[in-house]
Design a protein around this motif. Structure first.
Motif, short mmCIF file in Angstrom:
data_model
loop_
_atom_site.label_atom_id
_atom_site.label_comp_id
_atom_site.label_asym_id
_atom_site.label_seq_id
_atom_site.Cartn_x
_atom_site.Cartn_y
_atom_site.Cartn_z
N LEU A 34 0.87 -1.11 -0.04
CA LEU A 34 0.13 -0.06 -0.05
C LEU A 34 0.83 1.22 -0.01
O LEU A 34 2.07 1.50 0.64
CB LEU A 34 -1.11 0.08 1.15
CG LEU A 34 -1.62 1.34 1.52
CD1 LEU A 34 -2.80 1.64 0.52
CD2 LEU A 34 -2.08 1.35 2.86
N VAL A 35 0.36 2.05 -0.70
CA VAL A 35 1.20 3.53 -0.86
C VAL A 35 0.38 4.73 -0.24
O VAL A 35 0.57 5.19 0.99
CB VAL A 35 1.60 3.96 -2.36
CG1 VAL A 35 2.00 5.28 -2.13
CG2 VAL A 35 2.52 2.98 -2.94
N ALA A 36 -1.00 4.51 -0.48
CA ALA A 36 -2.06 5.68 -0.26
C ALA A 36 -3.20 5.10 -0.59
O ALA A 36 -3.30 4.59 -1.75
CB ALA A 36 -1.68 7.04 -0.61
N THR A 37 -4.46 5.76 0.36
CA THR A 37 -5.77 5.45 -0.23
C THR A 37 -6.73 6.83 0.03
O THR A 37 -6.21 7.52 1.12
CB THR A 37 -6.22 4.33 0.60
OG1 THR A 37 -6.25 4.56 2.09
CG2 THR A 37 -5.72 3.08 0.39
N ILE A 38 -7.74 6.94 -0.63
CA ILE A 38 -8.80 7.81 -0.39
C ILE A 38 -10.08 7.38 -0.27
O ILE A 38 -10.40 6.63 -1.31
CB ILE A 38 -8.50 9.07 -1.31
CG1 ILE A 38 -9.19 10.33 -0.94
CG2 ILE A 38 -8.66 8.69 -2.88
CD1 ILE A 38 -8.98 11.67 -1.51
N THR A 39 -10.87 7.75 0.68
CA THR A 39 -12.28 7.04 0.82
C THR A 39 -13.08 8.11 -0.06
O THR A 39 -13.11 9.18 -0.35
CB THR A 39 -12.72 6.78 2.07
OG1 THR A 39 -12.90 8.08 2.81
CG2 THR A 39 -11.57 5.98 2.96
N ASN A 40 -14.50 7.70 -0.12
CA ASN A 40 -15.47 8.47 -0.68
C ASN A 40 -15.64 9.62 0.12
O ASN A 40 -16.23 10.73 -0.36
CB ASN A 40 -16.85 7.49 -0.53
CG ASN A 40 -17.15 6.96 -2.12
OD1 ASN A 40 -16.36 7.38 -2.88
ND2 ASN A 40 -17.90 6.06 -2.11
#
Length: 115
Positions: A45-51
């Protein structure tokens, strides 16, 4: 049928910057994330963004990388600054769908950081 379109990879010197883009042509998006896989290593994983625009980052990129949405909510960017040779990898965009519909991966884009 293209569901995820990634772009922005390339070759950059250490200390430089790149911006990756992921356009998701998917109806039921829950989370969009960037992952990477270096040669001989597992995908991480590098980065995530949610709704709801909550973000999360790997410790190794905090303070250097920023994930964000464009004006079109289905487009996500990964701004990568202060790049290091150890950031060299194939970067993949992944969409986690709503309603348990599973994950969709992009084909990946190569990022190479020279020392």
């Amino acid at each position: 049928q293209v569901q995820l379109a990634e772009s922005g990879g390339g070759l950059v010197q250490a200390g430089g910057s790149l911006r990756l883009s992921c356009a998701a042509y998917i109806f039921s998006i829950n989370v969009i994330g960037w992952y990477r896989q270096a040669p001989g290593k597992q995908r991480e994983l590098v980065a995530t963004i949610t709704n709801g625009d909550s973000t999360d980052y790997a410790d190794s990129v905090k303070g250097r990388f920023t994930i964000s949405r464009g004006n079109a909510k289905n487009t996500v960017y990964l701004q990568m600054n202060s790049l290091k040779p150890e950031d060299t990898a194939v970067y993949y965009c992944k969409v986690t769908q709503l309603f348990g519909r599973g994950d969709i991966w992009g084909q990946g884009t190569q990022v190479t950081v020279s020392s």
